[in-house]
Design a protein around this motif. Structure first.
Motif, PDB file in Angstrom:
ATOM      1  N   ASN A 275     -18.869  19.298 -37.814  1.00  0.00           N
ATOM      2  CA  ASN A 275     -19.624  18.254 -37.222  1.00  0.00           C
ATOM      3  C   ASN A 275     -21.027  18.058 -37.815  1.00  0.00           C
ATOM      4  N   ARG A 276     -21.287  17.167 -38.614  1.00  0.00           N
ATOM      5  CA  ARG A 276     -22.496  16.966 -39.428  1.00  0.00           C
ATOM      6  C   ARG A 276     -23.665  16.545 -38.644  1.00  0.00           C
ATOM      7  N   ILE A 293     -19.860  11.246 -30.176  1.00  0.00           N
ATOM      8  CA  ILE A 293     -18.404  11.910 -30.950  1.00  0.00           C
ATOM      9  C   ILE A 293     -19.163  12.280 -32.398  1.00  0.00           C
ATOM     10  N   GLY A 294     -18.862  13.504 -32.851  1.00  0.00           N
ATOM     11  CA  GLY A 294     -19.531  13.996 -34.005  1.00  0.00           C
ATOM     12  C   GLY A 294     -18.610  13.677 -35.113  1.00  0.00           C
ATOM     13  N   TYR A 295     -19.167  14.026 -36.233  1.00  0.00           N
ATOM     14  CA  TYR A 295     -18.523  13.240 -37.617  1.00  0.00           C
ATOM     15  C   TYR A 295     -18.726  14.503 -38.804  1.00  0.00           C
ATOM     16  N   GLY A 296     -17.375  14.458 -39.683  1.00  0.00           N
ATOM     17  CA  GLY A 296     -17.584  15.665 -40.475  1.00  0.00           C
ATOM     18  C   GLY A 296     -17.266  14.859 -41.807  1.00  0.00           C
ATOM     19  N   TRP A 300     -13.954  11.583 -37.822  1.00  0.00           N
ATOM     20  CA  TRP A 300     -14.756  11.884 -36.589  1.00  0.00           C
ATOM     21  C   TRP A 300     -14.148  13.155 -35.870  1.00  0.00           C
ATOM     22  N   VAL A 301     -15.084  14.061 -35.455  1.00  0.00           N
ATOM     23  CA  VAL A 301     -14.733  15.283 -34.724  1.00  0.00           C
ATOM     24  C   VAL A 301     -15.003  15.069 -33.152  1.00  0.00           C
ATOM     25  N   SER A 308     -10.000  12.492 -36.251  1.00  0.00           N
ATOM     26  CA  SER A 308      -9.636  11.221 -36.452  1.00  0.00           C
ATOM     27  C   SER A 308     -10.491  10.236 -37.148  1.00  0.00           C
ATOM     28  N   SER A 309      -9.958   9.241 -37.761  1.00  0.00           N
ATOM     29  CA  SER A 309     -10.610   8.022 -38.652  1.00  0.00           C
ATOM     30  C   SER A 309     -10.273   6.834 -38.150  1.00  0.00           C
ATOM     31  N   PRO A 310     -10.460   6.019 -37.092  1.00  0.00           N
ATOM     32  CA  PRO A 310      -9.829   4.963 -36.626  1.00  0.00           C
ATOM     33  C   PRO A 310     -10.338   3.838 -37.663  1.00  0.00           C
TER      34      PRO A 310
END
Length: 355
Positions: A275-276, A293-296, A300-301, A308-310
């Motif tokens: 998670n960045r 929500i976190g993001y890498g 999404w983390v 996921s990546s909706p």
């Protein structure tokens, strides 16, 4: 090689409902939610080396058929009324981001690119616009701090581009909204820059690179980026539920495809899932269903071990590291009201079914 392909085919095309898992509540969820997901949806689930669930719902309402015809007229295409199945090709919008981030990481694995490389090293136009200090990892995590225009405007500009250089020139002219690494703005910009860098390094276009490094090794025969003059790494892919699931299985297996071939290093998979969005990162823009929500890198983390990546059109890929399963939901609709809660409910039902 033929044996490996046969094994892969058996894994992905013969599995349906596993006798040891009860997916009845997933069936109910799919039936209940499909009317709000465009009237057509297909869901495939993988666990313990095979596809354990495949189901589709197809019941377009009269209004949905009218909307499909209207959109088709506006885009100069024929209206798509066919039932969806696990091999139906559909635009997957931001689900593309995960694919593109993985493609970038293949270059990192080979030592041809470093996550800490600055974009100005490869794209002088960004240096001239005082954006050369942005790093590759910031491109993959939407933390370039470039203030991108709204999606509709961004896509309109892309249509006027004849080359990746044109796209980078547009990005160079965009304003900044903070320091790179300290502002999160979910957009097409970072991955477009990353895609341009890959083209500079390799001398090949993005579409070819994706085919060579991701699609072919994973036997994703129905997935591409539209074969347009300028690829859109952040949202231009077309895929199927079965194809995308092969990618998810590779992510679940720490970089190893279903046939045993390594596509990404385990370290790259790990880097993608960090998670960045640390406490010092300002959220300038995030989709409303993604709040908190976190993001890498390209993904999404989320809570519960979900990655996921909706996509904008309702497709939803997910890997659950805790439960060791992967799933791909393919749909096509525009109304995103309630999507976040809908996905959370599906995550819970899948976790329960696969205990």
């Amino acid at each position: 090689m033929k044996k490996a392909l046969l094994v892969s085919a058996l894994i992905f095309f013969t599995g349906t409902l596993s006798a040891q898992n009860d997916f009845s509540k997933v069936d109910e969820w799919l039936k209940a939610n499909t009317p709000d997901m465009g009237g057509r949806a297909v869901l495939v689930v993988y666990s313990k080396g095979k596809v354990v669930y495949t189901a589709a719902q197809n019941n377009l309402s009269r209004r949905q058929k009218m909307i499909n015809r209207f959109v088709a007229r506006r885009t100069g295409k024929e209206a798509d009324m066919a039932d969806l199945n696990a091999d139906s090709r559909q635009p997957i919008a931001s689900c593309s981001k995960w694919l593109s981030a993985a493609l970038v990481m293949t270059f990192v694995d080979e030592g041809k690119l470093q996550l800490t490389d600055t974009v100005g090293k490869y794209l002088p136009a960004l240096s001239k616009a005082s954006k050369g200090g942005i790093t590759v990892w910031q491109c993959l995590s939407h933390t370039t701090a470039i203030k991108a225009p709204a999606l509709k405007e961004s896509l309109a500009e892309l249509k006027d581009n004849n080359s990746m250089d044109d796209a980078i020139a547009d990005i160079a002219a965009m304003p900044m909204e903070g320091a790179p690494g300290k502002v999160f703005h979910y957009s097409n910009v970072g991955l477009q820059i990353a895609g341009a860098i890959l083209e500079k390094i390799s001398g090949k276009n993005f579409e070819t690179l994706f085919a060579e490094r991701i699609a072919r090794p994973l036997h994703m025969t129905n997935t591409d980026f539209g074969h347009k003059p300028v690829a859109l790494p952040a949202g231009g892919a077309v895929s199927t539920a079965n194809d995308y699931l092969k990618f998810l299985v590779m992510i679940l297996n720490k970089g190893i495809a279903a046939d045993g071939k390594r596509v990404l290093s385990e370290q790259s998979i790990k880097q993608m899932q960090v998670n960045r969005l640390t406490a010092d990162v300002k959220i300038a823009y995030t989709p409303k269903e993604a709040g908190g929500i976190g993001y890498g890198f390209g993904e999404w983390v989320m809570d519960g071990g979900n990655i996921s990546s909706p996509g904008l059109f309702g497709s939803y890929p997910v890997v659950n590291n805790n439960g060791q399963y992967a799933a791909m939901l393919v749909a096509y609709y525009f109304n995103n009201d309630g999507r976040g809660e809908r996905y959370k409910e599906l995550n819970k039902l899948l976790a329960d079914a696969l205990k």
